[in-house]
Motif scaffolding. Structure first.
Motif, PDB file in Angstrom:
ATOM      1  N   HIS A  12       0.820  -1.205   0.000  1.00  0.00           N
ATOM      2  CA  HIS A  12       0.000   0.000   0.000  1.00  0.00           C
ATOM      3  C   HIS A  12       0.858   1.262   0.000  1.00  0.00           C
ATOM      4  N   GLY A  13       2.082   1.144   0.455  1.00  0.00           N
ATOM      5  CA  GLY A  13       2.987   2.284   0.531  1.00  0.00           C
ATOM      6  C   GLY A  13       4.220   1.891   1.313  1.00  0.00           C
ATOM      7  N   ALA A  14       5.072   2.869   1.600  1.00  0.00           N
ATOM      8  CA  ALA A  14       6.301   2.593   2.341  1.00  0.00           C
ATOM      9  C   ALA A  14       5.970   2.004   3.714  1.00  0.00           C
ATOM     10  N   LYS A  34      -2.137 -21.938  -9.524  1.00  0.00           N
ATOM     11  CA  LYS A  34      -1.976 -21.918  -8.067  1.00  0.00           C
ATOM     12  C   LYS A  34      -0.497 -21.696  -7.770  1.00  0.00           C
ATOM     13  N   VAL A  35      -0.189 -20.591  -7.145  1.00  0.00           N
ATOM     14  CA  VAL A  35       1.201 -20.239  -6.877  1.00  0.00           C
ATOM     15  C   VAL A  35       1.760 -21.142  -5.780  1.00  0.00           C
ATOM     16  N   GLU A  36       2.961 -21.674  -6.024  1.00  0.00           N
ATOM     17  CA  GLU A  36       3.621 -22.508  -5.019  1.00  0.00           C
ATOM     18  C   GLU A  36       4.596 -21.706  -4.167  1.00  0.00           C
ATOM     19  N   ARG A  37       5.441 -20.913  -4.848  1.00  0.00           N
ATOM     20  CA  ARG A  37       6.417 -20.111  -4.108  1.00  0.00           C
ATOM     21  C   ARG A  37       6.978 -19.027  -5.008  1.00  0.00           C
ATOM     22  N   GLY A  38       7.583 -18.018  -4.364  1.00  0.00           N
ATOM     23  CA  GLY A  38       8.169 -16.929  -5.135  1.00  0.00           C
ATOM     24  C   GLY A  38       9.326 -16.298  -4.393  1.00  0.00           C
ATOM     25  N   GLY A  39      10.302 -15.823  -5.147  1.00  0.00           N
ATOM     26  CA  GLY A  39      11.471 -15.193  -4.561  1.00  0.00           C
ATOM     27  C   GLY A  39      11.278 -13.689  -4.418  1.00  0.00           C
ATOM     28  N   ILE A  40      11.768 -13.142  -3.323  1.00  0.00           N
ATOM     29  CA  ILE A  40      11.706 -11.701  -3.086  1.00  0.00           C
ATOM     30  C   ILE A  40      12.873 -11.032  -3.805  1.00  0.00           C
ATOM     31  N   CYS A  41      12.549 -10.051  -4.641  1.00  0.00           N
ATOM     32  CA  CYS A  41      13.538  -9.341  -5.455  1.00  0.00           C
ATOM     33  C   CYS A  41      13.820  -7.964  -4.852  1.00  0.00           C
ATOM     34  N   GLY A  42      14.868  -7.317  -5.348  1.00  0.00           N
ATOM     35  CA  GLY A  42      15.212  -5.984  -4.887  1.00  0.00           C
ATOM     36  C   GLY A  42      14.087  -4.987  -5.084  1.00  0.00           C
ATOM     37  N   SER A  43      13.346  -5.101  -6.191  1.00  0.00           N
ATOM     38  CA  SER A  43      12.239  -4.161  -6.419  1.00  0.00           C
ATOM     39  C   SER A  43      11.137  -4.348  -5.382  1.00  0.00           C
ATOM     40  N   ASP A  44      10.860  -5.590  -4.976  1.00  0.00           N
ATOM     41  CA  ASP A  44       9.877  -5.834  -3.916  1.00  0.00           C
ATOM     42  C   ASP A  44      10.313  -5.146  -2.623  1.00  0.00           C
ATOM     43  N   ILE A  45      11.604  -5.226  -2.346  1.00  0.00           N
ATOM     44  CA  ILE A  45      12.145  -4.595  -1.140  1.00  0.00           C
ATOM     45  C   ILE A  45      12.001  -3.072  -1.218  1.00  0.00           C
ATOM     46  N   HIS A  46      12.257  -2.500  -2.396  1.00  0.00           N
ATOM     47  CA  HIS A  46      12.119  -1.045  -2.559  1.00  0.00           C
ATOM     48  C   HIS A  46      10.675  -0.597  -2.360  1.00  0.00           C
ATOM     49  N   TYR A  47       9.724  -1.345  -2.919  1.00  0.00           N
ATOM     50  CA  TYR A  47       8.314  -0.992  -2.690  1.00  0.00           C
ATOM     51  C   TYR A  47       7.984  -1.083  -1.198  1.00  0.00           C
ATOM     52  N   PHE A  48       8.530  -2.081  -0.527  1.00  0.00           N
ATOM     53  CA  PHE A  48       8.301  -2.279   0.897  1.00  0.00           C
ATOM     54  C   PHE A  48       8.913  -1.149   1.718  1.00  0.00           C
ATOM     55  N   HIS A  50      10.238   1.935   0.532  1.00  0.00           N
ATOM     56  CA  HIS A  50      10.099   3.318   0.081  1.00  0.00           C
ATOM     57  C   HIS A  50       8.776   3.621  -0.639  1.00  0.00           C
ATOM     58  N   GLY A  51       7.986   2.599  -0.929  1.00  0.00           N
ATOM     59  CA  GLY A  51       6.763   2.834  -1.685  1.00  0.00           C
ATOM     60  C   GLY A  51       7.018   3.098  -3.154  1.00  0.00           C
ATOM     61  N   LYS A  52       8.223   2.826  -3.609  1.00  0.00           N
ATOM     62  CA  LYS A  52       8.583   3.014  -5.008  1.00  0.00           C
ATOM     63  C   LYS A  52       9.820   2.192  -5.318  1.00  0.00           C
ATOM     64  N   ALA A  53      10.005   1.915  -6.601  1.00  0.00           N
ATOM     65  CA  ALA A  53      11.209   1.240  -7.088  1.00  0.00           C
ATOM     66  C   ALA A  53      11.715   2.061  -8.260  1.00  0.00           C
ATOM     67  N   GLY A  54      12.771   2.826  -8.030  1.00  0.00           N
ATOM     68  CA  GLY A  54      13.236   3.741  -9.055  1.00  0.00           C
ATOM     69  C   GLY A  54      12.178   4.799  -9.328  1.00  0.00           C
ATOM     70  N   MET A  55      11.789   4.925 -10.600  1.00  0.00           N
ATOM     71  CA  MET A  55      10.768   5.918 -10.974  1.00  0.00           C
ATOM     72  C   MET A  55       9.356   5.345 -10.904  1.00  0.00           C
ATOM     73  N   SER A  56       9.223   4.086 -10.510  1.00  0.00           N
ATOM     74  CA  SER A  56       7.902   3.444 -10.420  1.00  0.00           C
ATOM     75  C   SER A  56       7.347   3.650  -9.015  1.00  0.00           C
ATOM     76  N   VAL A  57       6.371   4.536  -8.886  1.00  0.00           N
ATOM     77  CA  VAL A  57       5.836   4.931  -7.583  1.00  0.00           C
ATOM     78  C   VAL A  57       4.438   4.353  -7.392  1.00  0.00           C
ATOM     79  N   LEU A  58       4.201   3.778  -6.216  1.00  0.00           N
ATOM     80  CA  LEU A  58       2.876   3.232  -5.920  1.00  0.00           C
ATOM     81  C   LEU A  58       1.838   4.347  -5.861  1.00  0.00           C
ATOM     82  N   LYS A  59       0.806   4.211  -6.656  1.00  0.00           N
ATOM     83  CA  LYS A  59      -0.315   5.152  -6.638  1.00  0.00           C
ATOM     84  C   LYS A  59      -1.587   4.481  -6.122  1.00  0.00           C
ATOM     85  N   SER A  60      -1.558   3.154  -6.026  1.00  0.00           N
ATOM     86  CA  SER A  60      -2.675   2.384  -5.485  1.00  0.00           C
ATOM     87  C   SER A  60      -2.113   1.060  -4.993  1.00  0.00           C
TER      88      SER A  60
END
Length: 346
Positions: A12-14, A34-48, A50-60
């Motif tokens: 939802h945001g930072a 049906k999803v079994e598993r997924g790896g956490i990437c650097g972009s996921d961490i940035h959204y977590f 800062h609420g954004k990854a580079g120039m990609s900013v969460l708006k919703s």
């Protein structure tokens, strides 16, 4: 149109990531997985963080995740897919209509819809959910004997195979990899699998340097060790190809000195908006600087390399956490002194 209520990891945001109910809707031409598993990437961490990854900013609110595997539950007729198949999901959704896509460089599509990305609005939900609906083209089946936790590395490995392709033929080449996080380590393995005779790694973290050696690096050095790095500049540079995977401005600038005259630098580390770059030495040495972004057909190659054991990514798997512990898992993945790759299990 079909609908299903599922649990999903939603940003939802930072510092505001929640496990909550999410309505999944899909048309008859989509594949329900049906999803079994997924790896956490650097972009996921940035959204977590800062609420954004580079120039990609969460708006919703947006479902995170683009490195994931699952089991097909429902597939369209004549898709070549069937229920029960295990698949890796390619998160790329290029338009396939623009001049860039038609030229075969879909990774550079200007309207690419990439799962788990806030680049465009509405955002494209990712795969950190109990179920996802994707196109048949995004599904890459793999043998039942392969481990899902291994195949979940397909997306980051595809990034690295693409970077290696950008460098050209590595047969017999001496290679330097700057930055030994998950991407740097997979570049090491990919370069060796592509014929490099020697791969040297650098990282300021002792833990990352140890992982680099485990992934095949001949040696791993602290880039702050001036005695070592000075030796690398002898005779105009000691490496045929340098892969810069850290994104650190000082590391980016140092690559020119380490690259032999006529050599190649592949830049795939992101993060630095501006760099004080030694353009003069780049020119007089005729060093080629090549960018590398995402992947094209290398996703299928990555699945094949992983299912056949050509590359073993498991030294990088630091932890596996239930989706209910997604926030703690993101915090762990963000601590580079404790974790390389963390996977969520759904």
């Amino acid at each position: 149109m079909q609908q299903k209520t599922v649990k999903a990891v939603v940003a939802h945001g930072a510092h505001d990531v929640r496990l909550e109910s999410h309505t999944l809707s899909w048309e008859a031409d989509r594949v329900l997985v049906k999803v079994e598993r997924g790896g956490i990437c650097g972009s996921d961490i940035h959204y977590f963080q800062h609420g954004k990854a580079g120039m990609s900013v969460l708006k919703s609110p947006m479902v995170l995740g683009h490195e994931f595997v699952g089991i097909i539950k429902q597939a369209p007729e004549n898709s070549g897919l069937r229920g029960g198949q295990r698949v890796a999901i390619n998160p790329s959704q290029p338009c396939q209509q623009c001049d860039i896509c038609r030229s075969g460089r879909q990774n550079l599509c200007r309207t690419m819809r990439f799962m788990g990305s806030a680049q465009f609005f509405p955002h494209v939900n990712g795969g950190f959910a109990q179920y996802v609906a994707v196109s048949p083209a995004q599904c890459v089946p793999y043998t039942q004997e392969a481990e899902p936790r291994v195949i979940a590395f397909a997306e980051p490995l595809a990034v690295c195979i693409h970077a290696v392709k950008q460098a050209g033929d590595l047969t017999g080449k001496r290679v330097l990899v700057s930055g030994a996080g998950p991407i740097g380590c997979l570049v090491i393995a990919s370069a060796l699998a592509s014929g490099a005779s020697e791969v040297v790694a650098t990282d300021i973290s002792p833990r990352c340097r140890a992982l680099a050696v485990e992934m095949g690096a001949t040696q791993a050095q602290d880039p702050r060790d001036e005695a070592t790095t000075t030796d690398w500049t002898a005779d105009g540079g000691q490496f045929d190809v340098c892969f810069e995977a850290s994104g650190a401005p000082s590391a980016i600038a140092a690559m020119v000195a380490f690259t032999r005259p006529g050599g190649i630098i592949v830049q795939l580390g992101m993060g630095a908006a501006e760099v004080n770059f030694p353009i003069g030495p780049l020119l007089v040495k005729e060093v080629q600087l090549r960018g590398s972004f995402r992947f094209i057909g290398e996703f299928d190659t990555a699945v094949k390399w992983l299912e056949t054991g050509k590359i073993n990514p498991l030294p990088l798997l630091s932890a596996e956490r239930d989706m209910a512990d997604a926030v703690a898992a993101l915090a762990l993945a963000a601590d580079k002194e404790k974790a390389a790759k963390v996977q969520l299990v759904f």
